[in-house]
Write an enzyme that holds these catalytic residues in place. Sequence first.
Site, PDB file in Angstrom:
ATOM      1  CB  CYS A 253     -55.238 -14.080  24.423  1.00 18.33           C
ATOM      2  SG  CYS A 253     -54.458 -13.273  24.453  1.00 18.33           S
ATOM      3  CB  ALA A 254     -55.720 -19.301  27.989  1.00 15.70           C
ATOM      4  CB  ALA A 255     -60.756 -19.177  26.354  1.00 12.54           C
ATOM      5  N   PRO A 256     -60.544 -20.907  23.311  1.00  9.87           N
ATOM      6  CG  PRO A 256     -61.705 -22.625  21.901  1.00  9.87           C
ATOM      7  CD  PRO A 256     -60.821 -20.588  21.864  1.00  9.87           C
ATOM      8  N   GLY A 257     -59.214 -22.552  24.084  1.00 13.33           N
ATOM      9  CA  GLY A 257     -58.020 -23.991  25.387  1.00 13.33           C
ATOM     10  C   GLY A 257     -56.810 -24.444  24.026  1.00 13.33           C
ATOM     11  CE  LYS A 259     -53.096 -21.190  18.129  1.00 12.02           C
ATOM     12  NZ  LYS A 259     -55.148 -20.837  18.790  1.00 12.02           N
ATOM     13  CG  ASP A 304     -57.099  -6.231  30.629  1.00 13.83           C
ATOM     14  OD1 ASP A 304     -56.311  -7.305  30.059  1.00 13.83           O
ATOM     15  OD2 ASP A 304     -57.114  -5.104  30.444  1.00 13.83           O
ATOM     16  CB  CYS A 376     -55.599 -16.758  12.509  1.00  8.24           C
ATOM     17  SG  CYS A 376     -57.545 -15.499  14.317  1.00  8.24           S
TER      18      CYS A 376
END
Length: 434
Positions: A253-257, A259, A304, A376
């Site tokens: 679940c990378a966006a906005p990037g 991590k 997904d 979070c």
Amino acid sequence: MAAPRPTGAAPRAAAARVLDAVLHRGRSLKAELSTALPALPDARDRALAEAICFAALRGLARYDAALAAWLAKPLGRRDADLRALLIVGFAQLDPMRLPAHAAVAATVEAARALGRHHQAGLVNALLRRALRDGLPEGDARIAWPAWLRTRIEADWGEDADAVFVESAREPPLWLRVNPRQVTRDAYRARLAEAGIDAEIDDMLPDALRLPESIAVAALPGFADGAVSVQDAAAQRVADAFALTSGARVLDACAAPGGKTAHLLERDASLRMTALDVDARRLDRVRDTLARLQLGADAQLLAADAAAPDAWWDGAPFDAVLIDAPCSATGIVRRQPDVLLHRRESDLAALLALQARLLDALWPTLASGGVLVYTTCSVLAAENAAQVDAFLARTTDAHAEALPETFGRQAGAGRQRLPGERGHDGFFYARLRKR
Ligand code: SAM
């Protein structure tokens, strides 16, 4: 040619329009700001309007308490923009402490700009009353919808109040220095040359803490990738991994990037797959990596994560990060409109999605590999309970202890509550595959 002067009424009127849309028409703060701010030609006006909106939403419970106490009858639907403007006015006086005379005059002028000529006197009177009597302290809990308040009180007992109070405070600005370009000490010296004070935190090797928010454009070397803005709690995620050089990593679940970039800054040899279901948000990962001059070989996939059959080549990952979509209840101080828009039904959908992500991604992890699950959120249902349930149904998974520096123990993981050590609220769990 001299730079245009900030016009006074314009940023106040813009802030009131944004807040009116957020408070009364269910719009997101970020979306409204992204259309309203470009219409202000002066950068100082843009910064002011934005700062007012955040302060206004963080202090909403107090300002509504003042209006309830000082107005003979409550403002009706037709006065929605007037309510927004009054809140804009109060926020400038407390906590922003802008010069009072100028703030009141500009806000009264903004009333006229909004077509509220006949109520300019009322705006003036209420703001002067706030100056004279002070704004009520208010009860930070009131800003939270009852269903969320009840959950947080059940989850955190006597610490729940700190969650509510801290969520109404302005957070510090945390920077993450890109060690591929500059050491933290050298970057701190560059900031000092630019007149910006920054503190270091021994627990966070890449971080600098600025006491006050500043525009990213004012950060030396930002455009060239020397530094990024990322909360301390989010920076800790990279510490939950111990990756070997060349490891195959999935950021699911990378966006906005943030991590993805941090992991690559620490070790550019990682073979990174960054995936997000939202193709437009994935573009931001691409932009971030380009700015940081990193990850030229990273694989970016819009897909997904809970349906790996559609995108996984079958080669197991050594490490997987699920920075899961969640209620965002740990970052209310940064996204105060979360409290206005989050519905109880959203939570049920998020809980189901988090469980699907865990179950679907576990088979993509190599035997002996590590999956880090983070949110979070401060809700036990999304965190400790979610992970405990996963462990109960997944025989080849076991939790590995994270050190106390990640926060208090919460089930098999650790929870940081908002404001602790200046961090956002965050949950971390580290799961090893047998
Ligand atoms: N890790 C990111 C960072 O550090 O910048 C923040 C991730 S944010 C908390 C959660 C992300 O999950 C969102 O970008 C959202 O689009 C994405 N997401 C939601 N459902 C997803 C799914 N089924 N598959 C992949 N990504 C998903």
